[in-house]
Design a protein around this motif. Structure first.
Motif, PDB file in Angstrom:
ATOM      1  N   GLU A   9      20.717 -77.455  42.769  1.00  0.00           N
ATOM      2  CA  GLU A   9      19.435 -76.794  43.062  1.00  0.00           C
ATOM      3  C   GLU A   9      19.260 -75.542  42.210  1.00  0.00           C
ATOM      4  O   GLU A   9      18.166 -75.273  41.705  1.00  0.00           O
ATOM      5  CB  GLU A   9      19.367 -76.444  44.553  1.00  0.00           C
TER       6      GLU A   9
ATOM      7  N   GLY B 298       9.153 -85.771  52.398  1.00  0.00           N
ATOM      8  CA  GLY B 298      10.100 -84.737  52.009  1.00  0.00           C
ATOM      9  C   GLY B 298      11.100 -84.403  53.086  1.00  0.00           C
ATOM     10  O   GLY B 298      12.177 -83.903  52.808  1.00  0.00           O
ATOM     11  N   GLY B 299      10.790 -84.713  54.329  1.00  0.00           N
ATOM     12  CA  GLY B 299      11.685 -84.373  55.427  1.00  0.00           C
ATOM     13  C   GLY B 299      12.526 -85.550  55.862  1.00  0.00           C
ATOM     14  O   GLY B 299      12.617 -85.842  57.041  1.00  0.00           O
TER      15      GLY B 299
ATOM     16  N   GLY C 287       5.777 -78.268  55.420  1.00  0.00           N
ATOM     17  CA  GLY C 287       4.629 -78.206  54.530  1.00  0.00           C
ATOM     18  C   GLY C 287       4.152 -79.588  54.131  1.00  0.00           C
ATOM     19  O   GLY C 287       4.416 -80.593  54.799  1.00  0.00           O
TER      20      GLY C 287
ATOM     21  N   HIS D  64      12.108 -80.730  43.252  1.00  0.00           N
ATOM     22  CA  HIS D  64      12.653 -79.714  44.147  1.00  0.00           C
ATOM     23  C   HIS D  64      12.675 -80.203  45.580  1.00  0.00           C
ATOM     24  O   HIS D  64      11.815 -80.972  46.016  1.00  0.00           O
ATOM     25  CB  HIS D  64      11.824 -78.421  44.062  1.00  0.00           C
ATOM     26  N   LYS D  65      13.668 -79.709  46.303  1.00  0.00           N
ATOM     27  CA  LYS D  65      13.825 -80.075  47.699  1.00  0.00           C
ATOM     28  C   LYS D  65      12.761 -79.359  48.518  1.00  0.00           C
ATOM     29  O   LYS D  65      12.547 -78.161  48.360  1.00  0.00           O
ATOM     30  CB  LYS D  65      15.214 -79.662  48.176  1.00  0.00           C
ATOM     31  N   GLY D  66      12.116 -80.083  49.413  1.00  0.00           N
ATOM     32  CA  GLY D  66      11.127 -79.484  50.292  1.00  0.00           C
ATOM     33  C   GLY D  66      11.793 -78.563  51.298  1.00  0.00           C
ATOM     34  O   GLY D  66      12.872 -78.853  51.798  1.00  0.00           O
ATOM     35  N   LYS D  67      11.152 -77.475  51.619  1.00  0.00           N
ATOM     36  CA  LYS D  67      11.715 -76.514  52.564  1.00  0.00           C
ATOM     37  C   LYS D  67      11.344 -76.849  54.007  1.00  0.00           C
ATOM     38  O   LYS D  67      11.810 -76.222  54.921  1.00  0.00           O
ATOM     39  CB  LYS D  67      11.240 -75.085  52.228  1.00  0.00           C
ATOM     40  N   GLY D  68      10.475 -77.800  54.197  1.00  0.00           N
ATOM     41  CA  GLY D  68      10.132 -78.235  55.542  1.00  0.00           C
ATOM     42  C   GLY D  68       8.872 -77.578  56.059  1.00  0.00           C
ATOM     43  O   GLY D  68       8.567 -76.442  55.738  1.00  0.00           O
TER      44      GLY D  68
ATOM     45  N   SER E 185      19.837 -84.519  50.498  1.00  0.00           N
ATOM     46  CA  SER E 185      19.802 -83.144  50.022  1.00  0.00           C
ATOM     47  C   SER E 185      20.695 -82.987  48.800  1.00  0.00           C
ATOM     48  O   SER E 185      21.687 -83.692  48.634  1.00  0.00           O
ATOM     49  CB  SER E 185      20.225 -82.178  51.118  1.00  0.00           C
TER      50      SER E 185
ATOM     51  N   SER F  68       5.182 -81.319  51.735  1.00  0.00           N
ATOM     52  CA  SER F  68       6.285 -82.190  51.329  1.00  0.00           C
ATOM     53  C   SER F  68       6.758 -83.078  52.485  1.00  0.00           C
ATOM     54  O   SER F  68       7.212 -84.196  52.257  1.00  0.00           O
ATOM     55  CB  SER F  68       7.450 -81.367  50.790  1.00  0.00           C
ATOM     56  N   ASP F  69       6.652 -82.605  53.719  1.00  0.00           N
ATOM     57  CA  ASP F  69       7.026 -83.428  54.859  1.00  0.00           C
ATOM     58  C   ASP F  69       6.060 -84.592  55.068  1.00  0.00           C
ATOM     59  O   ASP F  69       6.453 -85.661  55.516  1.00  0.00           O
ATOM     60  CB  ASP F  69       7.083 -82.592  56.135  1.00  0.00           C
TER      61      ASP F  69
END
Length: 82
Positions: free
Chosen positions: A52, A39-40, A32, A26-30, A46, A34-35
């Motif tokens: 998605e 992830g960022g 968190g 899953h794509k990181g939402k930023g 994307s 994941s960055d």
């Protein structure tokens, strides 16, 4: 009944591995964790909206299968069938 337990155990293991892989895709939402782990990296990596959505659906389906098998194993154990 021992064969049913073995089959359900195998399904749990496979669903657990698949669920872990799907969640990590899953794509990181930023902003968190994941960055912290890359992830960022920007918009170039994307995914499209359709991809998605399909990934979300597949993750939910595998998660529901995992929960259903866990419940089935618990009920079989509780009633002494395995």
């Amino acid at each position: 009944m021992q064969a049913v337990k073995i089959i359900l155990d195998i399904i749990v293991v496979l669903a657990s591995i698949l669920l872990t892989m799907l969640i990590l895709m899953h794509k990181g939402k930023g902003g968190g964790i994941s960055d912290m782990f890359g992830g960022g990296i920007g918009a170039s990596a994307s995914t499209s909206g359709v991809a998605e959505k399909n990934l979300n659906r597949l993750t939910v389906i595998v998660g529901l299968v995992w929960v259903a098998v866990i419940i089935a194993l618990g009920l079989l154990t509780k009633f002494g069938l395995i």
